[in-house]
Write an enzyme that holds these catalytic residues in place. Sequence first.
Site, mmCIF file in Angstrom:
data_model
loop_
_atom_site.group_PDB
_atom_site.id
_atom_site.type_symbol
_atom_site.label_atom_id
_atom_site.label_comp_id
_atom_site.label_asym_id
_atom_site.label_seq_id
_atom_site.Cartn_x
_atom_site.Cartn_y
_atom_site.Cartn_z
ATOM 1 N N PRO A 62 0.837 -1.208 0.000
ATOM 2 C CG PRO A 62 -0.579 -1.491 1.812
ATOM 3 C CD PRO A 62 0.711 -1.968 1.236
ATOM 4 C CD GLU A 63 4.502 3.115 -3.236
ATOM 5 O OE1 GLU A 63 4.672 4.350 -3.199
ATOM 6 O OE2 GLU A 63 5.218 2.354 -3.899
ATOM 7 C CE LYS A 111 4.905 4.855 1.745
ATOM 8 N NZ LYS A 111 5.767 3.722 1.387
ATOM 9 N NE ARG A 124 4.916 -10.168 3.511
ATOM 10 C CZ ARG A 124 5.899 -9.695 2.756
ATOM 11 N NH1 ARG A 124 5.613 -9.058 1.638
ATOM 12 N NH2 ARG A 124 7.162 -9.819 3.122
ATOM 13 N NE ARG A 165 12.731 -0.571 -1.724
ATOM 14 C CZ ARG A 165 11.547 -0.039 -1.460
ATOM 15 N NH1 ARG A 165 11.445 1.006 -0.717
ATOM 16 N NH2 ARG A 165 10.450 -0.576 -1.953
#
Length: 247
Positions: free
Chosen positions: A2-3, A58, A105, A237
């Site tokens: 989720p961004e 977020k 998660r 990243r």
Amino acid sequence: VPELPEVEAYAQIFARHAVGRTIARVRVLDDRVLAIRKSTLTKALVGKQFTSVRRHGKHLFAQAGDAWLRLHFGMSGDLTAGVERFARVVFDFDDGTCVAFDDMRLFGVVDVVRDPDDFIRERGLGPDPLAIGVREFRKRLAGKRGGIKAVLLSQEAIAGVGNLYADETLFRAGVHPSRPADKLTDAEVKSIFSTLRRVLADAIAGRRRGVMVEEREEGARCGRCGGTVRRAVVAGRTTYFCASHQK
Ligand SMILES: [Zn+2]
């Protein structure tokens, strides 16, 4: 993951299904998502009404009395009107409806804070990109020595930009992800900012979701200039970029 655009969607779900309703019960089905004690969460919310919701980067904040519920969605968090398979915390309302914080998660967070602005300051979070103009953005980049992608991801210059949207923004703006943030020209800063806002707005509107991810593959032909899409690790990243048009 989720961004910002997903969290904006959760804020809208929250506004529709929770704001204006009185919390009858908080069911903690898995306390590993709690940043506070279960009793603190319950005491802060039960009997109160959710009166407003706001998003910063977020993070989602919802006011109930003199406390604010804070939700962070981690890697797999979700918000549903109804109890789903991976519901971890359920907020039951006195009209028989509920919303549930879902998280397979368990990297998400359910918390209670006194004041979202204090929280944002204490965390060192920058402003939300959809809440500022280009002048503020330029100010936030000043003196930042790192590469532009690292700065966008850091959450300090601005909050809420993750890997996917950072890559998409720099691709569309034609800026190499490793370019030092404080060496960008005025025109580049302007372009990055307006592109970022457009990318986020598109994603919020749901028009571009999914498409962007498929676009970038190592060795693929760049749809914009015909160059080759490359994969590298930037700012720790995985990063996809076109070495031909991203300078
Ligand atoms: Zn290209």
